[in-house]
Design a protein around this motif. Sequence first.
Motif, PDB file in Angstrom:
ATOM      1  N   ARG A   1      63.611  24.733  65.092  1.00 37.48           N
ATOM      2  CA  ARG A   1      62.529  24.489  66.021  1.00 37.48           C
ATOM      3  C   ARG A   1      61.177  24.707  65.365  1.00 37.48           C
ATOM      4  N   ARG A   2      61.066  25.765  64.592  1.00 38.33           N
ATOM      5  CA  ARG A   2      59.783  26.024  63.923  1.00 38.33           C
ATOM      6  C   ARG A   2      59.475  24.942  62.895  1.00 38.33           C
ATOM      7  N   VAL A   3      60.508  24.484  62.183  1.00 37.65           N
ATOM      8  CA  VAL A   3      60.277  23.418  61.200  1.00 37.65           C
ATOM      9  C   VAL A   3      59.846  22.131  61.891  1.00 37.65           C
ATOM     10  N   ALA A   4      60.461  21.832  63.021  1.00 39.77           N
ATOM     11  CA  ALA A   4      60.099  20.610  63.737  1.00 39.77           C
ATOM     12  C   ALA A   4      58.656  20.655  64.216  1.00 39.77           C
ATOM     13  N   ARG A   5      58.213  21.830  64.710  1.00 41.03           N
ATOM     14  CA  ARG A   5      56.824  21.943  65.165  1.00 41.03           C
ATOM     15  C   ARG A   5      55.838  21.811  64.009  1.00 41.03           C
ATOM     16  N   ARG A   6      56.237  22.337  62.852  1.00 41.43           N
ATOM     17  CA  ARG A   6      55.323  22.270  61.711  1.00 41.43           C
ATOM     18  C   ARG A   6      55.212  20.845  61.199  1.00 41.43           C
ATOM     19  N   VAL A   7      56.341  20.104  61.223  1.00 39.44           N
ATOM     20  CA  VAL A   7      56.330  18.737  60.715  1.00 39.44           C
ATOM     21  C   VAL A   7      55.653  17.785  61.681  1.00 39.44           C
ATOM     22  N   GLU A   8      55.595  18.170  62.960  1.00 41.34           N
ATOM     23  CA  GLU A   8      55.064  17.258  63.971  1.00 41.34           C
ATOM     24  C   GLU A   8      53.611  16.896  63.707  1.00 41.34           C
ATOM     25  N   ALA A   9      52.812  17.905  63.375  1.00 45.93           N
ATOM     26  CA  ALA A   9      51.393  17.633  63.117  1.00 45.93           C
ATOM     27  C   ALA A   9      51.224  16.739  61.899  1.00 45.93           C
ATOM     28  N   GLU A  10      52.054  16.987  60.872  1.00 45.65           N
ATOM     29  CA  GLU A  10      51.951  16.154  59.683  1.00 45.65           C
ATOM     30  C   GLU A  10      52.355  14.707  59.977  1.00 45.65           C
ATOM     31  N   LEU A  11      53.367  14.545  60.773  1.00 45.03           N
ATOM     32  CA  LEU A  11      53.795  13.182  61.105  1.00 45.03           C
ATOM     33  C   LEU A  11      52.736  12.431  61.900  1.00 45.03           C
ATOM     34  N   ARG A  12      52.051  13.137  62.798  1.00 43.01           N
ATOM     35  CA  ARG A  12      51.011  12.458  63.575  1.00 43.01           C
ATOM     36  C   ARG A  12      49.895  11.945  62.673  1.00 43.01           C
ATOM     37  N   GLU A  13      49.513  12.778  61.716  1.00 41.98           N
ATOM     38  CA  GLU A  13      48.478  12.315  60.790  1.00 41.98           C
ATOM     39  C   GLU A  13      48.983  11.133  59.964  1.00 41.98           C
ATOM     40  N   ALA A  14      50.230  11.202  59.514  1.00 46.60           N
ATOM     41  CA  ALA A  14      50.769  10.098  58.719  1.00 46.60           C
ATOM     42  C   ALA A  14      50.862   8.818  59.545  1.00 46.60           C
ATOM     43  N   VAL A  15      51.271   8.951  60.793  1.00 45.88           N
ATOM     44  CA  VAL A  15      51.372   7.774  61.657  1.00 45.88           C
ATOM     45  C   VAL A  15      50.003   7.149  61.880  1.00 45.88           C
ATOM     46  N   ALA A  16      48.992   7.982  62.105  1.00 44.21           N
ATOM     47  CA  ALA A  16      47.653   7.440  62.315  1.00 44.21           C
ATOM     48  C   ALA A  16      47.172   6.676  61.086  1.00 44.21           C
ATOM     49  N   GLY A  17      47.457   7.214  59.882  1.00 41.76           N
ATOM     50  CA  GLY A  17      47.058   6.503  58.669  1.00 41.76           C
ATOM     51  C   GLY A  17      47.796   5.197  58.509  1.00 41.76           C
ATOM     52  N   ILE A  18      49.088   5.216  58.801  1.00 41.62           N
ATOM     53  CA  ILE A  18      49.869   3.979  58.676  1.00 41.62           C
ATOM     54  C   ILE A  18      49.379   2.931  59.668  1.00 41.62           C
ATOM     55  N   ARG A  19      49.010   3.356  60.847  1.00 40.11           N
ATOM     56  CA  ARG A  19      48.486   2.392  61.824  1.00 40.11           C
ATOM     57  C   ARG A  19      47.199   1.739  61.319  1.00 40.11           C
ATOM     58  N   ARG A  20      46.355   2.543  60.754  1.00 38.40           N
ATOM     59  CA  ARG A  20      45.120   1.955  60.228  1.00 38.40           C
ATOM     60  C   ARG A  20      45.424   0.945  59.130  1.00 38.40           C
ATOM     61  N   ASP A  21      46.359   1.308  58.234  1.00 40.98           N
ATOM     62  CA  ASP A  21      46.702   0.383  57.142  1.00 40.98           C
ATOM     63  C   ASP A  21      47.326  -0.900  57.682  1.00 40.98           C
ATOM     64  N   VAL A  22      48.217  -0.755  58.654  1.00 39.13           N
ATOM     65  CA  VAL A  22      48.860  -1.938  59.225  1.00 39.13           C
ATOM     66  C   VAL A  22      47.832  -2.829  59.909  1.00 39.13           C
ATOM     67  N   GLY A  23      46.876  -2.226  60.611  1.00 37.81           N
ATOM     68  CA  GLY A  23      45.865  -3.030  61.271  1.00 37.81           C
ATOM     69  C   GLY A  23      45.015  -3.814  60.283  1.00 37.81           C
ATOM     70  N   GLU A  24      44.635  -3.152  59.189  1.00 40.39           N
ATOM     71  CA  GLU A  24      43.855  -3.867  58.179  1.00 40.39           C
ATOM     72  C   GLU A  24      44.664  -4.994  57.545  1.00 40.39           C
ATOM     73  N   ALA A  25      45.939  -4.705  57.250  1.00 35.50           N
ATOM     74  CA  ALA A  25      46.781  -5.759  56.666  1.00 35.50           C
ATOM     75  C   ALA A  25      46.967  -6.919  57.633  1.00 35.50           C
ATOM     76  N   ALA A  26      47.074  -6.632  58.888  1.00 30.70           N
ATOM     77  CA  ALA A  26      47.251  -7.696  59.871  1.00 30.70           C
ATOM     78  C   ALA A  26      46.009  -8.570  59.965  1.00 30.70           C
ATOM     79  N   ARG A  27      44.868  -7.943  59.976  1.00 29.67           N
ATOM     80  CA  ARG A  27      43.632  -8.744  60.046  1.00 29.67           C
ATOM     81  C   ARG A  27      43.458  -9.594  58.793  1.00 29.67           C
ATOM     82  N   ALA A  28      43.789  -9.029  57.639  1.00 33.57           N
ATOM     83  CA  ALA A  28      43.662  -9.814  56.407  1.00 33.57           C
ATOM     84  C   ALA A  28      44.628 -10.989  56.400  1.00 33.57           C
ATOM     85  N   ALA A  29      45.866 -10.740  56.839  1.00 33.78           N
ATOM     86  CA  ALA A  29      46.848 -11.836  56.864  1.00 33.78           C
ATOM     87  C   ALA A  29      46.445 -12.913  57.858  1.00 33.78           C
ATOM     88  N   ALA A  30      45.872 -12.512  58.988  1.00 33.16           N
ATOM     89  CA  ALA A  30      45.432 -13.507  59.965  1.00 33.16           C
ATOM     90  C   ALA A  30      44.309 -14.361  59.404  1.00 33.16           C
TER      91      ALA A  30
END
Length: 1363
Positions: A1259-1288
Amino acid sequence: MKGEAGVDKEAAMDKPTQAVLGSGDGTPSAQPGLKERGILELALHSDGRDSAGKPVDPESFFDFGPDFARHRLWDTTAHTLAPAQALPDVLGRGRVHCFTAVNEAFTFTRPDYIRASFFEPVQVYVLLVSTTKVPQWLRSDFTRLPESRAALAVDWAFGLHTKVLAVLSQKLAAIRGARLHVWERREHCVPGVRYTFGGTEGNSPLEDYTYLLAWRLLGPGEALRPGERGLRGGEGGGEGGPEGDAAVADRRALLGRIAGAVGEDDLEQLRRAVEAYRARSASAPSPWPAPSWLSSGGQPLTALAAVRNAQPRLVAYLVAQGAELDAAAFRYLLLNARCLPSAGFSDVSHLVLSLLAHQRNPIACAMACAQGLDEAAASNSAKAKDWRDLASRLRAVAVELVGCLGKLEAEAAAGGQEGAGGGGGQEGGGEEGGKAAEGGGKAPGSGAVPAAVGDVLAPKGVACSLNDASPLALAYASKDLDFMSAPVVQGHLQDRWLGPDYILLALQEKGGTFHYQDHHLLLRLLEGSGFVGPLGRPAMALHSYMLHMLVFASRAFFDSPRGRWMYKMFTEAFFLYIFHSIQLMDDEVSFVWQHALFAAYLVGWLVDELAEAAHQYGGSLAGYFDSGFNIVEACCWLMLAAATGLKGAMWALPDGGPGNETWDQLLLAKDFIYNTASILVWARLLQFIVPLHDGMGSQLMVISQMFREVFKFAVPGMILLTGVTFAIFAMFRDRDIPELTSFPNVMLKLFRTFLGETMFDLYTGETSAVYNLYGNIITLLYTLVATVVMANLLIALISYHFQPEKTEAQSRFQMAEILAHYEYLVQHHLVGAPFSGPQAAAAALLPSGARQKGSSSWVAEALSLSPMDGIVVSGENTDAKFLPTGSHEIPYLLWLLTFYPFTLALSWALYWAMAPYCVAHFTLFGYRKWTGGEAGQALPKSGSAKVAPGDAPAPAGPSSSPGAVDMMEGAGAGQGGEGGPAGPSELAPPSKAQVLASCARLLLSWAAYAATRPLWLALGAAGYCGLLGGLLVTLWLGAYTWVGKLAFHAYWVLRGWVQGWLGASNIVLASREGSGASSAPAPPTRSSALAAARGRHAAAARSWVRLQQAELRDGGQVTTWPELARALRHAGFKRSEVAAAAAGAAPEAGAAGPGAGGRGRPSAALTRAFSASAQRASASLDVQEGAAARASPAAPHHLRLSGAVPQPQPQPQPHPADAGDSSDPEPPSSEGEEEEGPVGGAGGRGPLAGAVEASRVARRVARRVEAELREAVAGIRRDVGEAARAAAALGAGAGAGGLLPGSVGGPHAGGPGGLRAGSARTSGSGAGAGAGAGGVAAMPPMPPSRPGSVHREGGGRRLSSAD
C-alpha cells in the motif's frame, strides 16, 4: 453423429446430393421406393425440442393414378377420395406422388415439420381439408387453386365417437361436406436443396386434419420459373478435400497437445500449445472455434488437473483462458487462492465474478460457487467470514437474475404466434451445415427452440461443470428460502406439480374451439346441446374435469406429482378405515382381511420411509429426524408395529382367549398402545394436506414454530415448577392434607395453577397458622411468577418470533420438499403403501422394459377406444417418449384397479345427481339451441346459413358472411331497417285492434309453449339420460373405456415380463401393425429403428447438459449483461468489482514467470494492469467449440455458447510504465474505489482493495508511485498532443496518414495507418511500418463490444510504446 435411422448428419449437410436415409449401419443408401419418386430425403419432425426426425415409410407412398380412390389419406382413419370424380388437371398431368399423412400431427406448429429434398426438379402441392384453418406459411408460399377446377371430394368414414361428438357440437353437416383444396407452391423445388414445410397448426379434432404433401416431377420441356434457380447437384455442399482434412487434423493435434500438457502438469508447455492454437486460428481462412477445454469423456480439464493434484497455477491459467470448473476444481482453487494473481485474478471475489460474467449460466454458476464457498468456509476458519459473506451476496445475485426469467414466458407466448408463420422455406447449403457440425452447436436461426424456465432452473442431463448444475437443486439442498420463494421459481414448481404432460393434454385454453386438450370438453358439449346453464356450470365443470382426466389424460395425471399425491390421499383414507375398523372390532380372536391389509400397510410404510431417508436426506438420520413430520411418522410406526407384535403374540398363545391371564395382559397392553397411536395416525395426516391450499402450509409452519417456542419455554418453566413442588411437598408431606402428601399430586396442582386454577382452598384444612401462612405465600408467589410473568413471556416470545414473510417462505420451501418427494415416486415408478413391499419384490424378481408412446395405438382406433397413452399434442416428441412395461407398469395397473373406478363412480354420481336440473333447463331454455331461437335473435337471417363450397357468393353487405358482426351506428340510431330517426307515425299509440291482435298472438304463443313442453321434456330426458348418460358417459367413456385400459396395460405388464425373459430387447417401438394404413416395414429398417430407439432411451439419462443446451436458441443463454451488472450492484458489489468482472483476468498475468503468483503478494505491475483492464471492460472469452453463431455480428447479450463473440486474439504485453496511460480522463484511484459504496447496501471489498490490502508495504509503495505516475501521465499527454497536432498539419494537404483527434470509431480515418486519437475502438489493419505518412502504430484491435457491456468511466485506449 448418427441420426435416428443411421444418417450421418455431417455428411448430409456437407453433401446434400447424398442419400440421407441409411440402412441403420451408417452406410448412406436410398431406400426402395424413394429414388424412382425423385426423393432424396423425406422426414417428419414432431414439435418436441429433441425430435431427430422420422423418415417416411416408403410403403406409405401412393400415386394419383386410376386407383386413387383405394388409398387411405390418413394413417389412423379409413377416409379415402370419392371414386366417382375426375382428378383435377394439376394432379392428373404426369405422375403425382403423395404419402399417407399422420393424423395425430394435425396440431403440430413446428416450422420444419416436413423436411424434403429431391433428385429432380419438382412442383409441390399441398392438399388441405376445407374446414382446416389455413396456416400462415401456406398462405405465404403457396397459391390456392380455384375450387371449381382443383377440389377433391372425400369419402368420409367417420367412427361412432366422431359422429356422436359432431352431433352434440352441431358440426356433422360441416365435416361431411368438407373437401380437399389444392394449394400449389409458387416456386419450383430444385435438386440438392433441403426444403421445409410447417405444421398444420390445427386445434379442433373434428374440423382439422393434417395436410397431404404431393409433388410432381417436372418434365424435360418444363423450365424452371425465372428467379427460382437454386443449388443443383453437388452445389452448395460443404467444403472438403485435403486442405480441410489437414486443418481438422492440425486442430485436433493442437487440442491433443493442450490435453497432454494438462496431463503432464506442464504449465509452460500448456502456454505454448494455447498460443500455437490461437496463432493457427488467426492465420486460418476461417477462425477456429475456441477450445471446449473438455476431455473426451466430458470432464473439464480443470477437474482432471485438480484430481491429479496438479500445480494450482495451471488450473488458474486454464480458468483464465475460459475453461470451466466443477465443484472439486473450484474447491481446489479456493484452498490454493494464493495462485490466483498468477492468472490475473486479484482474489477469490474477482475469480467468482469473472466466472459469472464469462461463463454460460450465471445463475447456476452463482449458486454452485455459493455452495462451494460455504463448504470451504466450514473447514477454513480464517476466511470463513469473508467467504460466507461472498456466498450470501452470490445467492442474492442469483435471486435477482431468476426474477429476470419471467421474460421467457412472454417470449414463449410470442414465439408461439410467430411460429405460426414459419415453414415453407428452404435451408442453407452444406457450408453452413458443415460449420455447425464442426462447432458442435446449432446456429441460432429459424427453427431453434427457445429456452424455457425449466432449462435454466433444472436442466436435464449429466452435469459436467458448475454451469451445468441445477440452481433449483442447489437452493433446495442449501434451504435457500429467498430463492425458493421467487415468483418465477414458484411458477415453475407449480407447473412441475401439475405435470408437463398433463398441462399439454388437459389444461390448454384455445378459446371456444372444440378440442381434446380442454378439460371442459364435456361441459362445452352439454352447454352446446342446451343442457347446462350458468346455475349448473360449476357442478358440471367438476364432472367434466374428472371424466376428461380419466378418459384422455389418465396416464399423464398419474405420472404427475399431483396425481401421486391424490393417490396417496386415497390410500391414506383407506388406511384410516382399516385402522379404525380394527380398533372398534369386538372380536379380538379371529383373523379378518383388515389385519392382512394392515400388515401390508406397515411393511409398505417402512419401505417408503427408508427410501425417503436415503433419497431426500442422503441416508442421514439426523437430517431425517430434523423434520417434525418424520418424528411423528417414526413414533407412529413403532407404536403400531408394537401393537401388531402384541396382537400376533395373542394369536400365538395355544389356549389364548378371554379368561387367560397372559392373553388379558397382552390385550391390555395392545389396547393402550394401539389406542394411543390413533393420535399420531391422525397427526401424520397434516403433512398430506399442505398442497390443499396455499395458506395451509403457512398455518402448519406457525404451529410448528409455536411448539418450538413452547418447548424452549418448558425448560425454565419446568425448573421453576420442580423447585416449588419440592418446597411445598417437603413442608406438607407429614401434615393432614391428602392432596399434598404425594409429589406428583403437588406438581399437578401447581401446573393447573399455571393454567388458571387456584389451590389456596387446600390450606383451609391446615390447623397451624404458620404452615397456612407459608403455603399461601409460596403459592401466591408461584402464581404471580407463573401466571402473570411467564405466561405473558411465552406470548411475547411467540409474537416476537412470528414473522409472516419468513413463515410464508418456509411454507413454500416445505411445498418444494413435498414436490421433490412425489417426483421421486414418479421417476422410480412407485406408488407407496400398501403396495411398496410387493412392488419392491416384483421389481427385484421380474424384468421391466420400455415402449414408445402410442405403441399398438391401432387397437384403440379399431375398438373405438380413447388413446390408451393419451393423445399426441403439439410440443411432444413421441419418438423420445418412453413408457414402462413389465414390473414398472404395475403401479399404473394398480391405479386403474383402485383409484380409477372410485373417481369414475364419483363422476357418475355427480352426473346423475344433476339430471333433474339439466333436463329441466333443456325443457325450458336449452331447446332453443336446436331450434335456432338464440341464433336467430343474435344474428340476421341472411348470415345464419353457411354457404356451400359450390354456391355463388352472397351479395356484399354487412351480414353477407357467417362471421359478419354488425355495429350500432350511434346512440340515436333507430332499430328500423333504415336506421334513421323515428317518424311521427312510429310514436303514435297503437289502435285497439292492434292491441287485441297482440294479445291473441301472446296467448297463442303461450299455449304453444305449454303444449310443446312435454315433447321437449321427453326429448331432453332421452338425450341426457339415454344418449349422453347411458351410452356416452356410463357405457362408452365409462365402463367400456375402463375395461379397455385394464386389458391394454395388463397386456404390457405380461409382455414386459416375457420380453425381458425371452426377447432380445426390452424396448418396443410404436408400430401401427394391423391398422391397415401401411404394412410393416422391412426387417432391416425395423432393426435400425429399434437400435436408434434403444440409443435414444439410453441417452435420455446420460446426455450432457451442455449438449442439450447447445440445441436451444442462443445456446440456452437468457441473461444479458445489464441484468447481471444490475444484480451484482444490488447485491453489494462495487462498481469497480463489476468492471473487473467484465474485464476478466488481467492479460499481463499470462506472461508471468514461473515464480509469479502462488505465494507472496501481487506485484505492482499486476495491480496496475488489473486496474486498466477493469476500466476497459474487455470482451469475455469464448468458451465453447462452435462457430455457427459467429455469422451474427450483433449478439443479443454477452453470454454465448455457440461462439457468437469472436475469440479474442492475444495482445502484446504493454510496458509497465504505460499501464496507467490513457488518452481518456484518469480512472479513479484505488482509494476512491474503496470508499465507493454499493447500490442499496453496505460497502463491500473490491478486487483492487483486496489486492492492495494484502500487505501494508504494497500500500505504501502504491501511494508513493501514484504521484510519480500522475506526473508521467501529464507529460505523455502533452507529448501526444503535440505529436497529434504536427501529424494533422502534415497530413492536411495529402489526405493520407492524417490524424483526426477526438473521433470516436467513425469511418473518417485520414488514411491507411491513420490513428484515431481517443477512439474507443481502433482497427489495427492500418497500423505498422509503411502504413503511410504520419502513421502511428496503435495497439492490436480489441474484441467488439457486446450490447449492454459496461462502459468505461475513465479508462480508454492506450498508445503503445511506438508512439
